[in-house]
Motif scaffolding. Structure first.
Motif, PDB file in Angstrom:
ATOM      1  N   ALA A   1       3.837  -3.114  -5.184  1.00  0.00           N
ATOM      2  CA  ALA A   1       3.309  -3.062  -3.813  1.00  0.00           C
ATOM      3  C   ALA A   1       2.428  -1.836  -3.556  1.00  0.00           C
ATOM      4  O   ALA A   1       2.096  -1.559  -2.413  1.00  0.00           O
ATOM      5  CB  ALA A   1       4.467  -3.091  -2.809  1.00  0.00           C
ATOM      6  N   TRP A   2       2.035  -1.118  -4.580  1.00  0.00           N
ATOM      7  CA  TRP A   2       1.167   0.048  -4.370  1.00  0.00           C
ATOM      8  C   TRP A   2      -0.229  -0.323  -3.844  1.00  0.00           C
ATOM      9  O   TRP A   2      -0.742   0.358  -2.967  1.00  0.00           O
ATOM     10  CB  TRP A   2       1.025   0.857  -5.665  1.00  0.00           C
ATOM     11  N   PRO A   3      -0.884  -1.376  -4.356  1.00  0.00           N
ATOM     12  CA  PRO A   3      -2.234  -1.700  -3.839  1.00  0.00           C
ATOM     13  C   PRO A   3      -2.164  -2.197  -2.386  1.00  0.00           C
ATOM     14  O   PRO A   3      -1.290  -2.998  -2.030  1.00  0.00           O
ATOM     15  CB  PRO A   3      -2.724  -2.822  -4.770  1.00  0.00           C
TER      16      PRO A   3
ATOM     17  N   GLU B   1       9.687  11.611  -1.028  1.00  0.00           N
ATOM     18  CA  GLU B   1       9.338  10.799  -2.200  1.00  0.00           C
ATOM     19  C   GLU B   1      10.584  10.546  -3.053  1.00  0.00           C
ATOM     20  O   GLU B   1      11.554  11.308  -2.999  1.00  0.00           O
ATOM     21  CB  GLU B   1       8.273  11.518  -3.038  1.00  0.00           C
ATOM     22  N   PHE B   2      10.529   9.473  -3.830  1.00  0.00           N
ATOM     23  CA  PHE B   2      11.594   9.212  -4.788  1.00  0.00           C
ATOM     24  C   PHE B   2      11.360  10.093  -6.014  1.00  0.00           C
ATOM     25  O   PHE B   2      10.285  10.052  -6.619  1.00  0.00           O
ATOM     26  CB  PHE B   2      11.597   7.734  -5.203  1.00  0.00           C
ATOM     27  N   ILE B   3      12.344  10.902  -6.354  1.00  0.00           N
ATOM     28  CA  ILE B   3      12.244  11.783  -7.528  1.00  0.00           C
ATOM     29  C   ILE B   3      13.235  11.299  -8.579  1.00  0.00           C
ATOM     30  O   ILE B   3      14.459  11.362  -8.375  1.00  0.00           O
ATOM     31  CB  ILE B   3      12.511  13.254  -7.137  1.00  0.00           C
TER      32      ILE B   3
ATOM     33  N   GLY C   1       0.810  -1.212   0.000  1.00  0.00           N
ATOM     34  CA  GLY C   1       0.000   0.000   0.000  1.00  0.00           C
ATOM     35  C   GLY C   1       0.837   1.251   0.000  1.00  0.00           C
ATOM     36  O   GLY C   1       1.639   1.474   0.909  1.00  0.00           O
ATOM     37  N   CYS C   2       0.664   2.064  -1.057  1.00  0.00           N
ATOM     38  CA  CYS C   2       1.363   3.348  -1.131  1.00  0.00           C
ATOM     39  C   CYS C   2       0.576   4.251  -2.053  1.00  0.00           C
ATOM     40  O   CYS C   2       0.181   3.839  -3.147  1.00  0.00           O
ATOM     41  CB  CYS C   2       2.789   3.163  -1.656  1.00  0.00           C
ATOM     42  N   THR C   3       0.368   5.493  -1.636  1.00  0.00           N
ATOM     43  CA  THR C   3      -0.426   6.445  -2.430  1.00  0.00           C
ATOM     44  C   THR C   3       0.430   7.518  -3.096  1.00  0.00           C
ATOM     45  O   THR C   3      -0.104   8.427  -3.721  1.00  0.00           O
ATOM     46  CB  THR C   3      -1.474   7.141  -1.531  1.00  0.00           C
ATOM     47  N   HIS C   4       1.750   7.423  -2.994  1.00  0.00           N
ATOM     48  CA  HIS C   4       2.604   8.499  -3.518  1.00  0.00           C
ATOM     49  C   HIS C   4       2.717   8.491  -5.039  1.00  0.00           C
ATOM     50  O   HIS C   4       2.779   9.549  -5.663  1.00  0.00           O
ATOM     51  CB  HIS C   4       3.995   8.413  -2.900  1.00  0.00           C
ATOM     52  N   GLY C   5       2.794   7.306  -5.629  1.00  0.00           N
ATOM     53  CA  GLY C   5       2.868   7.236  -7.090  1.00  0.00           C
ATOM     54  C   GLY C   5       4.123   7.822  -7.685  1.00  0.00           C
ATOM     55  O   GLY C   5       4.076   8.442  -8.759  1.00  0.00           O
ATOM     56  N   CYS C   6       5.255   7.648  -7.030  1.00  0.00           N
ATOM     57  CA  CYS C   6       6.507   8.211  -7.546  1.00  0.00           C
ATOM     58  C   CYS C   6       6.857   7.610  -8.912  1.00  0.00           C
ATOM     59  O   CYS C   6       6.845   6.383  -9.069  1.00  0.00           O
ATOM     60  CB  CYS C   6       7.667   7.923  -6.599  1.00  0.00           C
ATOM     61  N   LYS C   7       7.215   8.457  -9.856  1.00  0.00           N
ATOM     62  CA  LYS C   7       7.674   7.979 -11.157  1.00  0.00           C
ATOM     63  C   LYS C   7       8.994   7.239 -10.956  1.00  0.00           C
ATOM     64  O   LYS C   7       9.899   7.768 -10.296  1.00  0.00           O
ATOM     65  CB  LYS C   7       7.858   9.176 -12.098  1.00  0.00           C
ATOM     66  N   GLY C   8       9.098   6.030 -11.504  1.00  0.00           N
ATOM     67  CA  GLY C   8      10.333   5.259 -11.361  1.00  0.00           C
ATOM     68  C   GLY C   8      10.445   4.500 -10.058  1.00  0.00           C
ATOM     69  O   GLY C   8      11.525   4.038  -9.702  1.00  0.00           O
ATOM     70  N   CYS C   9       9.321   4.361  -9.341  1.00  0.00           N
ATOM     71  CA  CYS C   9       9.295   3.637  -8.058  1.00  0.00           C
ATOM     72  C   CYS C   9       9.959   2.271  -8.189  1.00  0.00           C
ATOM     73  O   CYS C   9       9.739   1.546  -9.149  1.00  0.00           O
ATOM     74  CB  CYS C   9       7.842   3.465  -7.618  1.00  0.00           C
ATOM     75  N   PHE C  10      10.726   1.893  -7.184  1.00  0.00           N
ATOM     76  CA  PHE C  10      11.446   0.614  -7.200  1.00  0.00           C
ATOM     77  C   PHE C  10      10.536  -0.563  -6.912  1.00  0.00           C
ATOM     78  O   PHE C  10      10.915  -1.707  -7.122  1.00  0.00           O
ATOM     79  CB  PHE C  10      12.581   0.645  -6.157  1.00  0.00           C
ATOM     80  N   ASN C  11       9.317  -0.290  -6.403  1.00  0.00           N
ATOM     81  CA  ASN C  11       8.469  -1.386  -5.935  1.00  0.00           C
ATOM     82  C   ASN C  11       6.997  -1.118  -6.249  1.00  0.00           C
ATOM     83  O   ASN C  11       6.131  -1.234  -5.390  1.00  0.00           O
ATOM     84  CB  ASN C  11       8.671  -1.565  -4.420  1.00  0.00           C
TER      85      ASN C  11
ATOM     86  N   LEU D   1       9.833  -0.890   5.133  1.00  0.00           N
ATOM     87  CA  LEU D   1       9.778  -0.264   3.816  1.00  0.00           C
ATOM     88  C   LEU D   1       8.417  -0.573   3.200  1.00  0.00           C
ATOM     89  O   LEU D   1       7.546  -1.136   3.846  1.00  0.00           O
ATOM     90  CB  LEU D   1      10.887  -0.812   2.898  1.00  0.00           C
ATOM     91  N   GLY D   2       8.255  -0.206   1.936  1.00  0.00           N
ATOM     92  CA  GLY D   2       6.957  -0.471   1.320  1.00  0.00           C
ATOM     93  C   GLY D   2       7.087  -0.628  -0.178  1.00  0.00           C
ATOM     94  O   GLY D   2       8.148  -0.970  -0.681  1.00  0.00           O
ATOM     95  N   GLY D   3       5.936  -0.177  -0.792  1.00  0.00           N
ATOM     96  CA  GLY D   3       4.817   0.421  -0.105  1.00  0.00           C
ATOM     97  C   GLY D   3       5.215   1.594   0.802  1.00  0.00           C
ATOM     98  O   GLY D   3       6.296   2.109   0.713  1.00  0.00           O
ATOM     99  N   GLU D   4       4.277   1.938   1.652  1.00  0.00           N
ATOM    100  CA  GLU D   4       4.465   3.108   2.514  1.00  0.00           C
ATOM    101  C   GLU D   4       4.101   2.767   3.954  1.00  0.00           C
ATOM    102  O   GLU D   4       2.913   2.681   4.300  1.00  0.00           O
ATOM    103  CB  GLU D   4       3.595   4.254   2.000  1.00  0.00           C
ATOM    104  N   PRO D   5       5.105   2.581   4.823  1.00  0.00           N
ATOM    105  CA  PRO D   5       4.811   2.243   6.221  1.00  0.00           C
ATOM    106  C   PRO D   5       3.988   3.315   6.941  1.00  0.00           C
ATOM    107  O   PRO D   5       3.301   3.000   7.916  1.00  0.00           O
ATOM    108  CB  PRO D   5       6.205   2.120   6.855  1.00  0.00           C
TER     109      PRO D   5
ATOM    110  N   THR E   1      10.085   6.272   4.292  1.00  0.00           N
ATOM    111  CA  THR E   1       8.769   6.842   4.014  1.00  0.00           C
ATOM    112  C   THR E   1       8.858   7.849   2.873  1.00  0.00           C
ATOM    113  O   THR E   1       9.867   8.556   2.737  1.00  0.00           O
ATOM    114  CB  THR E   1       8.196   7.545   5.262  1.00  0.00           C
ATOM    115  N   GLY E   2       7.810   7.919   2.083  1.00  0.00           N
ATOM    116  CA  GLY E   2       7.724   8.951   1.052  1.00  0.00           C
ATOM    117  C   GLY E   2       7.180  10.254   1.607  1.00  0.00           C
ATOM    118  O   GLY E   2       7.180  11.281   0.922  1.00  0.00           O
ATOM    119  N   TYR E   3       6.695  10.221   2.830  1.00  0.00           N
ATOM    120  CA  TYR E   3       6.206  11.443   3.466  1.00  0.00           C
ATOM    121  C   TYR E   3       7.383  12.253   3.997  1.00  0.00           C
ATOM    122  O   TYR E   3       8.490  11.740   4.152  1.00  0.00           O
ATOM    123  CB  TYR E   3       5.240  11.097   4.606  1.00  0.00           C
TER     124      TYR E   3
END
Ligand code: SF4
Length: 165
Positions: free
Chosen positions: A38-40, A137-139, A25-35, A70-74, A103-105
């Motif tokens: 695991a967003w849902p 966030e990952f940029i 679970g992660c709501t950030h949606g970073c472009k190029g996310c490594f994972n 890690l995550g996703g988003e803890p 965290t992406g926060y």
């Protein structure tokens, strides 16, 4: 809470040899996310009491430095509520081991601030159990593969306690 994977004997996500839990679970949606897989929030498997116990059991060996989240988003609020029990037990049963969390926060504005985007009723307690927080966030445009423990140069390694300073 669901989790995507657990890596035992991980040396890539914090100092020393660690157990790393990747929550779903992660709501950030970073472009190029490594994972991205695991967003849902329903990806992976349920984080059961048995899994929690397996993670705590993996801390027994002296050479295990601690736990990484890690995550996703803890820090999605529903994941904070899913992780707080594990963190309480880590604190009680393995006070000598450290906790890293990714965290992406942003620490000050999203987590510490009571009006922050991810602040909920367990955030302050969760932060109290974390020694090192890697935030932001990952940029993709700021990606730097030479950085240790970070993906992009905007991310920070924050020492919330002096145990790993
Ligand atoms: S915060 Fe992490 S898991 Fe979430 S989209 Fe960004 S890089 Fe991926």
């Amino acid at each position: 809470m669901n989790y995507a994977t657990i890596k035992y004997y991980d040396i890539a996500n914090g100092t020393g040899v660690r157990t790393s839990l990747f929550v779903s679970g992660c709501t950030h949606g970073c472009k190029g996310c490594f994972n991205e897989v695991a967003w849902p929030f329903d990806y992976g498997d349920p984080f059961t009491p048995e899994i929690e116990q397996q993670i705590l059991d993996s801390m027994k060996a002296d050479y295990i430095a601690g736990l990484s989240l890690l995550g996703g988003e803890p820090f999605e609020p529903q994941n904070q509520r899913g992780l707080i029990g594990l963190l309480r037990r880590m604190h009680e049963e393995y006070p000598e081991k450290t906790v890293w969390c990714y965290t992406g926060y942003t620490y000050e504005t999203d987590l510490v601030d009571p009006a922050g985007a991810a602040h909920c009723e367990v955030t302050d307690e969760m932060l109290s159990y974390i020694d090192v927080l890697v935030d932001g966030e990952f940029i993709l445009e700021k990606k730097d593969i030479t950085l240790q423990f970070r993906g992009s140069s905007n991310q920070r390694i924050l020492h919330l306690t002096d145990r790993e300073a």
